[in-house]
Each structure stands twice: as C-alpha cells, then as structure tokens.
Design an enzyme around this catalytic site. Sequence first.
Site, mmCIF file in Angstrom:
data_model
loop_
_atom_site.group_PDB
_atom_site.id
_atom_site.type_symbol
_atom_site.label_atom_id
_atom_site.label_comp_id
_atom_site.label_asym_id
_atom_site.label_seq_id
_atom_site.Cartn_x
_atom_site.Cartn_y
_atom_site.Cartn_z
ATOM 1 C CB SER A 235 -0.869 0.016 1.257
ATOM 2 O OG SER A 235 -0.056 0.302 2.376
ATOM 3 C CE LYS A 236 0.147 6.558 -3.544
ATOM 4 N NZ LYS A 236 -0.814 7.305 -4.241
ATOM 5 N NE ARG A 237 -1.162 2.987 5.962
ATOM 6 C CZ ARG A 237 -1.782 1.825 6.151
ATOM 7 N NH1 ARG A 237 -1.259 0.917 6.940
ATOM 8 N NH2 ARG A 237 -2.922 1.571 5.560
ATOM 9 N N GLY A 239 5.320 2.210 0.469
ATOM 10 C CA GLY A 239 6.200 2.705 -0.589
ATOM 11 C C GLY A 239 5.388 3.135 -1.783
#
Length: 478
Positions: A235-237, A239
């Site tokens: 997920s965006k978290r 990378g």
Amino acid sequence: MNNDATLSPHPLPLLGKERGKITSASVRVRIAPSPTGNLHVGTARTAIFNDLFARHHGNNGAFIIRIEDTDTERSKPEFEENILEGLRWLGLNWQEGPDVGGLYGSYRQSERVGEHKQALEQLLASGAAYEDDGAIKLKVEEKNVSFDDAVRGTVTVHTDSFGGDFVIARNIDSPLFHIAVVCDDFAMQITHVIRGEDHLHNTIKHILIQEALGYPRPHYAHLPLLLDEQRKKLSKRSGETSLLAYRDMGILPQAILNYLALLGWNPGDEREYFTQEELAQAFSLERVQKGGAIFSNVKLSAMNKHYLSQLSNEDLLSWAAIHYEKAGIAISEPERLLTTLKTELGRFASYDVGGIPLHEAMSWHASDWKSDYAAVSLTFKKAYSEQTPEIKKSTQAILSELMQDVQEISGDLFTPEALQEFLMGWIDKNQKGRGDVLWPLRVALTGREHSPGPFEVASVIGKSDTLRRLQLAHDSLV
Ligand code: GLU
C-alpha cells in the site's frame, strides 16, 4: 465445466493477435481495471500475467482491456489514460480495448449498461432475483459452491460465508459490479479470468450469477497478493505503488516487467533475466504460487542496474535525457555525459544517486564544472583533520606538487590505466599516504566523496580540465 465451444454466445468471429484484423483466438483473457486511481503495480502485475498467458498461446491468445468505470463518481478519464499509458510503457500488447476497439465493444463498462439491464430483467422474470428494500438481490441457496482454480486447486465456499442473498443492482437502471462483470465476461467470450486473490470471494458470487443466467463458467486463476517487506498488503504506506512513478524514478520498463513477472510466478529453474518473449514462452498458470509475493525495492533496483548496464550508448543517453529535461537542464556535452554515465555505471540504479539527483551526481562531466564542495572535504579523514592549518597546508602542498608533475604527462596518456600507473608510482616515489593523495584528488575532480576513482575521472575530463580543477582545489585551501 466449460470447453471453448460452449463459450460462443454470438456467431461472431473472434478477434486475434493483430489489432483490427480478424483471426481466431480460442484463449481470451482480460484485465478489468477501475479508473479510480493511477495504475497500481499490483494491477500492472495482473496485466503482465494476462498478457504473457495470451502471448504464450500465440495466435490463439487474445488479451483484452475493459475499463470498469461503473463507479461514475470516482472514475476519471485521466486515470484511464494513466492506466493505458502505464501498460503501453511496459510494452504490453492488447488486441482489444477502449483505445483500439474490437468486435466486442464497448470496452468501457458504463457503456454496456443496456446488456446488464437485460440480464437483470431475465433474472427477475425467472424468479432468480427479486426487489428488496429498493435493491435487487440474487436468491442464494444455502450450499457449498466449488470451482477449480488454476493456482489454488479446488476452492469450496459455503454461501453462508457471505450471508446468502446479495445485492446485484441498486435498481433496474443501476446494475452493480458483480452482474456487470459476469455479463461482460460472457459477452466478450472470456475463457480465463486471471485476477487478484482479493476477488476470490467475488468469484463465488459470479458463479452463482452465471448459473442463474445459464452462462458457461470461464476458467479461474487467482494471483497471490503483492506484499511489502513487512508482509503487509502493498500500500501507499509501504512505498510507491503507482507504476509510472517507477518510470519517473528511472526504472526501465524491461526491468520492472521482468521483476513483476517473477512476483508470484517462477520459471521452475534458476533463470532470473528474461526478455518478454522468453517470459511468454516459459509462462504457465501452473507455476503461479499461492503464497503472497514480496515486492522488494532492493531487488527491483538490482534488476534495473542490470538492465541499465545492457543499454546501448544511445539508449543510456536517452534514459538520462528524460531526467535532465525534467530537471530543466540542457545537455550541452552529450558525449562527455555519456562517457561519464558509463564510468559511473554500477553506482546508480535510478535517477537518484545515493540521495542526490542524477544531474548533480554527473555534474562533474561538464568542462565548465565549478567546485561546489566545501574545502573541508578535500582533506582526507576530515573527522580528525578538523581543518587544522597544518593539514590544510600539507594537502595544498600535495596538490601543488602533483600539478607540476601532471603538467609533464602527455595528453595521450590520459587513460585510466596509464594514469593509475603514474599516480601509484608518484605516491611511492614521493612517500605519500595513498588516501592523502587520492582523496583530495577525487574531491578536486568531482566534488564528491563517492564517485568513480580519480583515474577514470581524469581520463574523462582530460588534461587541461584536470589541471584547472586541481588549481581550484588548491586555491580553495588558502
Ligand atoms: N475492477 C476490478 C478491479 O479493479 C477487477 C475485476 C475483475 O478482474 O474481474 O479490481
């Protein structure tokens, strides 16, 4: 359950490999991305597997893109463009899609609502579906539903697990995802649905709808999820997840194609580097793994380094030029930049070189390069030097003696080998410490503490520029 002959609802010829040319394709696969965000690396991986599966079947395989834009509030044309741009950049080749057309259009789900409504009417008429609290639901018996998954084997799910009857439309004019997917896959004669494992439960619902409508069942293959290095869903978290962000970082399409193809699939041997053609030959759903696949930036970088080292001179320079253009910097000495890039190959895996942008890391190639380093970095082991006047003086003296002797070398001898021989001999003859000479020399020539060796650098910039930079370094120590 099905064979290809049963998958022909329309007497239409199938569209084969060449866009716009009708041939037959008995294997038809698709991806159905929703244009509600930029192309995600996970969707790109699903697209790659579908493309490889179709390619593996040669002229019998067709790869189709269908845009699932039924969520009108969140769907945006710019996301559709981003998705197609990313897939083109990867070098995927679809024979039918919103941009190239095909016999089974429209390739935008929102434009197919008429067919979805007909299917809803059929289900309501047969009593398989009913209206309830302002929504249309499919009637579901309490039972086990099984299907054969090419990756996971036989999958069995009890209908209780999702609470039985489920919503298939808000009303007759607003069919929802499940019925739309089933109708479109049927109408487009999709033979194999290859998609992410997050759709496993949807598949049970899709099978129930297919059965109620009397449609044949396609083959299914659910791909393992992409995980980050903490084994959490990527997920965006964890990378960057947008495919084109990797392009903008300097990752080559052949590197990320090769890398993503190996996330969840393996060739069954030790091979690591594949051309797209080799991947297509080797690819099979049987070798797709069940367990989650870990996306590692370190491995992707290593693969990119490999592919960068394989580029022709022209392609290496074009690769750098994309970055220079974005940075708003004109390349005035392309040949010197190319030699510099080749000298530095192996030190960078993207447009970021140890935390500094490529154009800064390569700035030493320019013949008008000016020192931008702090004088303190010229003294070897600056931690203990603390810039004492003595150390400054001795560094300056070394540079001055060196300049006198470099002056005597013929310009033809500015090759890395000859310069290495000269400098090592010079250090021995003058009884200097290697670091005391090579360190300031490197910083004088490149401004950097991490760069190729001074022999390579001096050979790229030539004699007069080497002397000019030594002089600048010398003067900065005053
Ligand atoms: N639109 C779905 C998604 O973006 C794909 C559905 C499918 O492949 O059937 O995840």
